[in-house]
Design an enzyme around this catalytic site. Structure first.
Site, PDB file in Angstrom:
ATOM      1  N   SER A 157      10.903   0.641  -0.309  1.00 51.76           N
ATOM      2  CA  SER A 157       9.818   1.199  -1.031  1.00 51.76           C
ATOM      3  C   SER A 157      10.156   0.449  -3.471  1.00 51.76           C
ATOM      4  O   SER A 157      11.033  -0.457  -2.845  1.00 51.76           O
ATOM      5  CB  SER A 157      10.325   2.547  -1.172  1.00 51.76           C
ATOM      6  OG  SER A 157       8.189   2.865  -1.827  1.00 51.76           O
ATOM      7  N   ASP A 181       9.551  -1.770   3.648  1.00 50.78           N
ATOM      8  CA  ASP A 181       8.018  -1.242   2.796  1.00 50.78           C
ATOM      9  C   ASP A 181       7.599  -1.090   1.532  1.00 50.78           C
ATOM     10  O   ASP A 181       7.906   0.147   0.992  1.00 50.78           O
ATOM     11  CB  ASP A 181       7.767  -0.244   3.318  1.00 50.78           C
ATOM     12  CG  ASP A 181       6.018   0.404   3.611  1.00 50.78           C
ATOM     13  OD1 ASP A 181       5.103  -0.600   3.773  1.00 50.78           O
ATOM     14  OD2 ASP A 181       6.154   1.264   3.780  1.00 50.78           O
ATOM     15  N   HIS A 251       6.108   5.171   5.954  1.00 53.74           N
ATOM     16  CA  HIS A 251       6.671   4.217   4.694  1.00 53.74           C
ATOM     17  C   HIS A 251       8.557   4.357   5.085  1.00 53.74           C
ATOM     18  O   HIS A 251       8.566   3.611   4.924  1.00 53.74           O
ATOM     19  CB  HIS A 251       7.082   5.357   3.515  1.00 53.74           C
ATOM     20  CG  HIS A 251       6.906   4.311   2.909  1.00 53.74           C
ATOM     21  ND1 HIS A 251       6.572   3.295   2.515  1.00 53.74           N
ATOM     22  CD2 HIS A 251       7.273   5.369   1.128  1.00 53.74           C
ATOM     23  CE1 HIS A 251       7.271   3.094   1.007  1.00 53.74           C
ATOM     24  NE2 HIS A 251       7.160   4.465   0.672  1.00 53.74           N
TER      25      HIS A 251
END
Length: 450
Positions: A157, A181, A251
């Site tokens: 992330s 991601d 996610h």
């Protein structure tokens, strides 16, 4: 009783770690997210000699650390946003798996103090501070003789963009960045220097699992993987009534998929395609552009395709997954030809039987068209790999309960395993009655051209 034993074992582990002088990942209370924290970056080292006991790294005295060996490759693991201040649940497992795969220095970049806040905008600002701190350490490694090409950064992330900032500071000399991601909010639509991009390392591979919400949509690596189209991941909640999991499951799936690849549970082959729809429609079942290597495999081992990917430039690839680990699916090309006079539309379910198991592929994302003496090609993705197929079952449905029940008269069917080089399986002259499963023993196809 089992819970008490588990708690006792956990307490014993904590006491052992304290006795050994282990340094733990920061664990903050939710209150810290409300009142805020001051930025702090800690680097925790794990090696095969101290796989369960992290030791804090110094930025100024690298050479004298007893476990740190500059002749080994070094892998950095960089987490993302921590809104409640707790350690990532996957942290221990990724350390274990990385050390099991290779004798490396694993350094966990603990910037939890900067990542814990209800103010996401402040956390985004802190990504640059974390990157500055990490850059100083990497430069010290370089001064001490470390090879930049042996450095591998795994960013989750916001951690993906931190990896990119460090890579840019090092003029793209870092060996590899894997972005799981990469965060989208506050990064979408910005210039390349404000987010991860392919120039930040010698090789950048990116996984997109939540591109319509918390993740990044556009390709930003040498190869960008889009499992299940990069959006809704199978097994994740579909409604807000599922609580927090609704917001974070897609996610977080990026990390779960990567862990599967490191553990070598199974391989997910990915196919270059313009869209996920085209992939599901069976329009992208070849990987000729990769030569003898065939389709690239997602995750840890994708570096085997590094040279050809660097020549090809930006490459988008797609694959589908199961709902739980093992996530990989087995891909078959299914060629069908009918001799019905009228056109038929419908959905096909294929089952493979063998090895004492049953594997299912539902080709139901869109209705398929079947015409007389015209080959219909479908992509079948099975939930399990059947090494020796003894029987095949077929089910045909048009999905409409108000229309007459149709029959599909198959002149022939051919199943070709796309993941392994083996002789295709065929069967001839089969009658499918709608919603009635037909099972048969396949035979090796008589010719290679069908």
């Amino acid at each position: 009783m089992i819970l008490l034993k588990y708690l006792a074992l956990l307490l014993l582990t904590v006491q052992i770690h304290k006795a050994q002088g282990c340094d733990e990942f920061t664990d903050l209370a939710f209150g810290h997210a409300i009142i805020g924290t001051s930025m702090k970056t800690r680097l925790l080292l794990y090696t095969r000699e101290n796989a369960t006991c992290g030791t804090l790294m110094s930025h100024t005295d690298i050479l004298n650390h007893p476990q740190f060996n500059l002749s080994r490759p070094t892998t950095f693991v960089i987490h993302g946003y921590r809104p409640t201040g707790t350690p990532p649940m996957w942290l221990g497992r990724i350390i274990d798996l990385l050390l099991a795969r290779s004798d490396v220095n694993v350094i966990v970049v603990d910037w939890c103090h900067g990542a814990t806040s209800l103010n996401y905008f402040r956390v985004v600002e802190n990504t640059h501070k974390a990157a500055e701190n990490l850059t100083a350490f990497v430069k010290k490694m370089q001064e001490c003789g470390a090879s930049m090409s042996s450095i591998y950064m795994i960013g989750v992330s916001l951690g993906a963009h931190i990896s990119g900032f460090v890579g840019a500071n090092m003029n793209g000399s870092i060996g590899r960045i894997t972005a799981l991601d990469p965060a989208g909010p506050m990064f979408r639509g910005t210039s390349p220097e404000m987010h991860l991009d392919p120039t930040d390392a010698l090789f950048v591979d990116v996984l997109h699992t939540d591109m319509d919400a918390l993740g990044y949509r556009e390709p930003i690596g040498h190869i960008d993987f889009y499992p299940n189209g990069g959006t809704d991941q199978p097994g994740c909640p579909k409604t807000i009534f599922s609580g927090g999991s609704y917001f974070k499951c897609d996610h977080q799936r990026s990390v779960m998929l990567y862990l599967d690849s490191v553990s070598h549970t199974c391989d997910s082959k990915a196919y270059p395609c313009s869209s996920y729809k085209d992939f599901l429609d069976g329009n992208c079942m070849t990987c000729d552009r990769f030569g003898d290597l065939g389709c690239p495999v997602f995750g840890y081992n994708v570096t085997e395709w590094k040279d050809v990917l660097l020549k090809l430039g930006e490459t988008k690839v797609f694959f589908s997954t199961n709902t739980v680990s093992p996530f990989c699916m087995t891909n078959y090309r299914v060629d069908m030809m009918i001799w019905n006079k009228d056109v038929r539309w419908g959905y096909i379910t294929v089952k493979l039987h063998g090895d004492g198991k049953e594997s299912v592929a539902k080709i139901n994302h869109a209705a398929s068209e079947f015409k007389k003496y015209t080959e219909t090609t479908l992509l079948a993705q099975f939930d399990k790999d059947i090494r020796v197929v003894k029987k095949v079952s077929l089910n045909f449905s048009n999905g409409n309960i108000f229309t007459p029940r149709y029959k599909l008269r198959l002149l022939r069917i051919r199943l070709t395993n796309l993941d392994r080089q083996e002789r295709p399986l065929c069967r001839y002259d089969i009658l499918l009655e709608e919603n009635k499963e037909v099972t048969f023993r396949p035979i090796p196809c008589e010719d290679s051209n069908f």
